[in-house]
Design a protein around this motif. Structure first.
Motif, mmCIF file in Angstrom:
data_model
loop_
_atom_site.group_PDB
_atom_site.id
_atom_site.type_symbol
_atom_site.label_atom_id
_atom_site.label_comp_id
_atom_site.label_asym_id
_atom_site.label_seq_id
_atom_site.Cartn_x
_atom_site.Cartn_y
_atom_site.Cartn_z
ATOM 1 N N TRP A 81 8.063 -5.540 5.093
ATOM 2 C CA TRP A 81 8.484 -5.228 6.446
ATOM 3 C C TRP A 81 8.642 -6.438 7.311
ATOM 4 C CZ3 TRP A 81 4.762 -0.678 7.702
ATOM 5 C CH2 TRP A 81 5.487 0.629 7.267
ATOM 6 N N VAL A 283 6.592 1.859 1.717
ATOM 7 C CA VAL A 283 7.374 0.555 1.636
ATOM 8 C C VAL A 283 8.272 0.477 0.668
ATOM 9 C CG1 VAL A 283 7.079 -1.601 2.155
ATOM 10 C CG2 VAL A 283 5.894 -0.138 3.545
ATOM 11 N N PHE A 305 12.317 -3.063 10.124
ATOM 12 C CA PHE A 305 11.224 -3.598 9.104
ATOM 13 C C PHE A 305 10.309 -4.177 9.955
ATOM 14 C CE2 PHE A 305 13.186 -4.078 4.577
ATOM 15 C CZ PHE A 305 13.332 -2.591 4.625
ATOM 16 N N TYR A 309 6.246 -3.036 11.177
ATOM 17 C CA TYR A 309 5.205 -3.787 10.725
ATOM 18 C C TYR A 309 4.451 -4.031 11.822
ATOM 19 C CZ TYR A 309 1.687 -7.137 9.173
ATOM 20 O OH TYR A 309 0.662 -7.755 8.603
#
Length: 358
Positions: A81, A283, A305, A309
């Protein structure tokens, strides 16, 4: 002041180490006839994962199994991420076909295997030995596969590597650069982690959240520095291969060796089984459709991404503090952000087919 100096010194060593490692590994690939992608998947990935190995093994030997497992799970989430996201924001990442067809499925397979081993609440020593042997077999397979490729195939992705300098043309110098780079990366990440933990404790963040976020991210600092430097230098195979290879190594190698040296095996915390393990699996699986959209990670996908996160980190912090805002964050993520992301990815997959048919 000492904490600030440690933080800045750690960053400086990370940058210097990444520069040496990328330069040495890129040219070493050409010198020994192995593709930069395989170097990224093996030498660079395994080397930059050495902090995870050191932290997890030491934690397991002292009975802190939760830190060992949380470090690997958190690092794998961070690698995809955050690292791939930031690299894609710098320059859209073109994905090698081998990554899509072989390396990501292997990473997903390793994650599924770990989930199966964890299902009963622990990873036994026999299961740990099996994972470590699979890593050895995987590494040998990659090297043999690369050596069998034609010269034309091996030259793919090498054009951007500058071979004009003379001082580092010899393979011995290149090996020294790789070793020096790894040493600087490990020391830099150690200073960075220590400084970050001091700051986090001063801010009142719990040790659980520190382990899942700061320690995991800190031990991944070599991957951050190496992948970003490789992206800037144009070695995108090394950048992407470093992340995918590190995730596979973390599961098979780090947890494999950790389970072997742990006195009573690896007992998995319930919170990992019910949440973090499944985030790591999601993920890994999500990489395939993202990588398939034009065989690149576009800037907008990199932004998604990094955003995910940030949301994951915020969720951990709010959950540890039992904050009133936690239900609102959960509702926004599962009712709005996740569905929109899925629809966008599906549209990106369908659009190229529609254009090609017209």
């Amino acid at each position: 002041m000492m904490t600030l100096l440690m933080f800045m010194g750690g960053l400086a060593l990370l940058v210097a180490g990444a520069e040496a490692l990328v330069r040495g590994a890129g040219k070493l690939a050409i010198s020994v006839g192995i593709s930069p992608l395989v170097v990224g998947l093996t030498v660079v990935a395994f080397g930059t994962s050495s902090p995870e190995m050191a932290v997890s093994v030491q934690s397991a030997m002292t009975g802190k199994v939760d830190i060992a497992i949380g470090n690997v799970v958190g690092s794998n989430i961070f690698n995809v991420w955050f690292i791939l996201g930031v690299c894609a924001l710098v320059v859209p990442l073109v994905i090698n076909r081998q990554i899509i067809r072989q390396e990501v499925p292997i990473m997903i397979g390793a994650t599924l295997l770990l989930a199966a081993f964890m299902f009963d609440g622990s990873v036994s020593r026999v299961e740990a030995v099996l994972m470590f042997l699979l890593l050895v077999a995987y590494s040998v397979f990659l090297v043999v596969q690369s050596r069998r490729e034609s010269q034309a195939s091996q030259a793919e992705g090498v054009d951007d590597i500058d071979m004009s300098s003379n001082w580092d043309r010899h393979w011995g110098v290149q090996i020294v650069l790789v070793i020096v780079g790894l040493v600087l990366l490990v020391q830099g990440s150690n200073w960075f982690v220590e400084a970050a933990i001091i700051v986090a404790k001063a801010m009142g963040v719990s040790e659980l959240v520190i382990g899942l976020t700061i320690v995991a991210a800190g031990t991944s600092m070599p991957e951050v520095a190496t992948s970003i430097m490789a992206t800037v230098r144009g070695h995108r195979d090394i950048a992407v291969g470093n992340v995918i290879g590190s995730n596979t190594f973390n599961i098979l190698g780090v947890l494999g060796l950790t389970g072997i040296v742990a006195p009573t095996g690896l007992v998995v915390a319930p919170s990992v089984l019910t949440f973090d393990m499944w985030v790591m699996l999601a993920v890994a699986v999500a990489c395939l459709p993202v990588f398939f959209t034009g065989r690149e990670i576009a800037r907008w996908e990199g932004g998604v991404f990094v955003g995910y996160y940030a949301a994951y980190t915020a969720y951990l912090i709010l959950m540890s503090q039992e904050h009133d805002a936690l239900p609102m964050l959960s509702n926004v993520m599962f009712s709005f952000v996740v569905p929109i992301t899925i629809v966008t990815i599906i549209a990106s997959l369908i659009r190229p087919k529609t254009l090609s048919s017209s």
